[in-house]
Design a protein around this motif. Structure first.
Motif, PDB file in Angstrom:
ATOM      1  N   ASP A 324       0.830  -1.213   0.000  1.00 41.89           N
ATOM      2  CA  ASP A 324       0.000   0.000   0.000  1.00 41.89           C
ATOM      3  C   ASP A 324       0.861   1.258   0.000  1.00 41.89           C
ATOM      4  N   ALA A 325       1.888   1.245   0.899  1.00 36.88           N
ATOM      5  CA  ALA A 325       2.780   2.408   0.961  1.00 36.88           C
ATOM      6  C   ALA A 325       3.516   2.593  -0.359  1.00 36.88           C
ATOM      7  N   GLN A 328       1.256   4.080  -2.901  1.00 40.34           N
ATOM      8  CA  GLN A 328       1.066   5.501  -2.615  1.00 40.34           C
ATOM      9  C   GLN A 328       2.243   6.333  -3.139  1.00 40.34           C
ATOM     10  N   GLY A 332      -0.354   5.974  -6.473  1.00 38.41           N
ATOM     11  CA  GLY A 332      -1.668   5.361  -6.273  1.00 38.41           C
ATOM     12  C   GLY A 332      -1.781   3.919  -6.721  1.00 38.41           C
TER      13      GLY A 332
END
Lengths: 409, 332
Positions: A324-325, A328, A332
């Motif tokens: 997820d990081a 990001q 995205g």
């Protein structure tokens, strides 16, 4: 005319000479199916065909074949069904330990361990076979559907595997391998080529697995240094099933949403595949993630060439620690091609974004990732590996089962 | 021929039928071999030599009656690694039985026949009247029971192996090979008997029987001997589990190869969600214990010949793992 007649006579003689030795042993479903089928597999002699009538064979123990040159032939993978739901012992549904064996036209359902295992076999054909755990993905399902290991000249053609808790089609510690025209669905790994030398994987459909097609090399097992594998012309689509492998097994580390994954192998080519809707990444290239004391083992991916693949949507939901990081940081989402940076001579020429995580060495955690756009460290060399070729008589056996319509295609 | 065998029957002297051992056929009944007097499996003919092992393979708590047959005038040789080389025409006969109502109820007799080309393994199942055993090439499941020392009855779904399964355990490099009768595993009195009867000769200067190799007070030795006999027939570098990379034979010296911090390869759900075959000092985190404690197909090890748990074996291997010094082996 004379010539034609004598040719016919000769071929007639040859046929009768063969049939004098080779026979067909017919087996049908019934209350004694276990004993009758197993006895047929023991008493069969070289050249014999064990023919399975249509119907469901309710079996209580694993079956095994240890005679060279035997064919097991059913009436179709939806007609002759070996049902192991009541299996009481033995890991495998069917175990083959002999050479020159042709398995075709039947199904293995709900075996407690692996579906069909071939160990130490030379010239083994799995053709038009279905292996299925009928309740869908479940960690209690057997590990492998089609499972040749320590074998050579392995031909897997037009099989279907559903629900394996490890790999649908798993070829391990083998050499000279073709896996083609097959469908793998709802397995943890669709197809896995592991610690093997020389494999072509083509025209398969891998969908709704955790990972579609894997090429792995692992430590602490007898045959190491997996190499020379081509993965091409496959449809690898929507492999987003939650990983249901029992923990401890290496495929338990495969992120859901993986299309093709190469782990610490050498000389691997991934090309002309259609890769779409794999949520972590369409293609992953990584080193072996655990520590090992095995001094003979190479944990890095080396000489991997990725080219001419068609990429659809990918990378919209990563499934590994830190994904997820990472997404990001990359704006995205994850790129269609993800490389951990631990390898050597990795070449990517697909026209899509590729990211390297710049992990310093195999075995370091992904949380140490320092992502940057991937740039090959060498000139793209194109296709280098040659096609795998099976002994002619193996291809002839497979061709002999094709209908006219299939031949026309 | 028929008259001849009738005459022999009349004087109740059973002789072993050597031609049945060496021919290529699979005799349909056990009595054809002539191993037992009047087909009574508890009465071997005087050509059979009874033997015992120091460390036996666990087989659902069955009693085992073991015999070696070596034809008159011939003898076996022991080579350097402790295996015994039997002459063509020899047989190894093992009967599995459970004590029931004060009698020994015979279940099956397995014969290993040393034929010209190779060893052949055949399973024979005893009838209800206990006077004949019939060949079951494809194996068989039998419901039976035994009463343990505490008087408790245990039901067993006993599995007679099929001919191929015999080879799964007895196969070394894909060739059928005897497992139990190794020099180091023969009970001392059995070894003594074989030697004094002239049926076994030790060859080579440096061959001495190892009297103290197993079942001493040394836990490490006991555990390794147990694993050797119960697991290593498949789990060795030439055995049917060679691909696993887990090698439990007594000689294996690489700790990873015999399980310490070794990750599963193709165990599937057999791993039980655990990471290592042996996690030192943590028996309950060790796959080997998980699989020994299970009786479920696909999880239980050994895969063949065990339908219930060998509690004493689990205790032995658990104790062995428990006392391991985890610091001695670096975690991987």
């Amino acid at each position: 005319m004379k010539y034609i007649v004598s040719a016919a006579l000769i071929s007639g003689l040859v046929l009768s000479a063969t049939s004098a030795y080779a026979k067909t042993i017919n087996v049908a479903p019934g209350p004694n199916a276990q004993e009758e089928l197993q006895e047929a597999l023991i008493l069969a002699e070289k050249g014999d065909v064990v023919e399975l009538a249509a119907g469901k064979y309710v079996l209580t123990d694993g079956l095994s074949l240890d005679v060279d040159g035997v064919t097991i032939k059913g009436q179709g993978d939806d007609k002759s069904i070996l049902d192991f739901s009541n299996q009481q012992a033995s890991g495998d549904g069917l175990l083959v330990t002999s050479d020159d064996v042709f398995l075709t036209g039947f199904a293995v359902e709900n075996s407690k361990g692996d579906g069909i295992k071939a160990k130490g076999a030379d010239q083994i054909i799995f053709s038009k076979i279905r292996v299925e755990w009928t309740a869908g993905p479940d960690e209690k399902n057997g590990a492998y559907g089609i499972y040749p290991v320590e074998s050579k000249n392995v031909l897997v053609d037009s099989v279907q595997v559903y629900g394996a808790s490890d790999a649908g089609i798993y070829v391990g510690q083998s050499q000279n391998i073709i896996v083609r025209y097959s469908i793998v669905k709802n397995n943890v790994a669709g197809i896995e080529i592991e610690n093997s030398y020389g494999a072509d994987v083509y025209f398969n459909v891998a969908t709704e697995n955790t990972g579609g097609i894997l090429v792995f090399d692992l430590p602490d097992i007898p045959q190491q240094g997996g190499k020379d594998v081509r993965v091409f012309n496959n449809y690898v689509i929507n492999n987003n099933t939650k990983n249901f492998a029992p923990e401890g097994n290496i495929v338990g580390t495969v992120p859901a949403g993986t299309g093709v994954m190469v782990m610490s192998s050498r000389n691997v080519e991934v090309f002309e595949n259609i890769l779409d809707d794999n949520a972590t990444s369409n293609i992953l290239v990584v080193g072996y993630p655990n520590q090992t004391k095995d001094k003979n083992y190479n944990p890095r991916p080396i000489d991997v060439r990725i080219f001419s693949n068609r990429h659809g949507n990918a990378g919209y939901k990563g499934d590994f620690p830190g994904s997820d990081a990472l997404a990001q940081a990359l704006g995205g989402s994850l790129p269609p091609i993800l490389y951990d940076g631990t390898g050597e001579n990795i070449q990517i020429s697909d026209n899509v974004p590729a990211i390297t995580l710049n992990i310093s060495e195999a075995g370091r955690p992904l949380t140490e990732a320092m992502p940057s756009p991937f740039a090959s460290d060498s000139e793209f060399e194109g296709q280098k590996l040659k096609a795998i070729i099976m002994p002619t008589q193996m291809e002839d056996k497979v061709a002999s089962t094709l209908s006219l319509k299939e031949k026309a295609q | 021929m028929i008259i001849g065998s009738l005459l022999i029957g009349a004087v109740e002297l059973s002789r072993t039928a050597d031609d049945k051992i060496t021919s290529e056929a699979f005799p349909r009944t056990l009595s054809e071999f002539g191993f037992f007097e009047n087909g009574n499996g508890l009465k071997p003919n005087d050509q059979l030599i009874s033997y015992d092992l120091k460390s036996p393979l666990f087989s659902d708590y069955s009693e085992k009656l073991r015999y070696i047959y070596i034809a008159d005038g011939k003898f076996a040789r022991a080579n350097g690694d402790g295996l015994i080389d039997f002459p063509v025409g020899s047989a190894i006969i093992k009967t599995f039985a459970y004590p029931q109502n004060g009698n020994m109820k015979l279940i099956e007799t397995r014969v290993l026949l040393r034929r010209e080309e190779e060893w052949v393994a055949l399973p024979y199942v005893w009838n209800d009247t206990q006077d004949e055993a019939v060949l079951k090439l494809a194996g068989k499941r039998l419901k039976t029971h035994y009463v343990d020392d505490g008087g408790k009855t245990h039901n067993i779904n006993y599995a007679v192996p099929n001919k191929n399964q015999c080879k799964e355990c007895h196969g070394l490099n894909n060739v059928v090979t005897p497992i139990g009768p190794k020099i180091r595993n023969l009970a001392p009195e059995s070894l003594e008997h074989l030697l004094s009867s002239g049926k076994l000769k030790l060859e080579g200067k440096d061959i001495h029987p190892k009297w103290d190799d197993s079942l001493t007070s040394d836990l490490d030795r006991d555990a390794r001997a147990y694993l050797d006999i119960n697991c290593a027939h498949c789990h060795n570098r030439q055995g049917s589990a060679s691909n696993s990379g887990l090698f439990l034979n007594y000689e294996e010296s690489d700790p990873v190869a015999y399980g310490i911090y070794k990750r599963p390869v193709a165990a599937g759900r057999g791993s039980g969600g655990l990471k290592f075959s042996i996690d030192p000092a943590k028996p309950n985190e060790s796959i080997i214990i998980h699989r020994m404690k299970s009786a479920e197909a696909g999880v239980a090890m050994p895969q063949i010949g065990r339908s219930i748990v060998h509690d004493e074996g689990v205790a032995l291997i658990s104790n062995w793992i428990e006392q391991m010094d985890a610091d001695k082996y670096s975690a991987q």
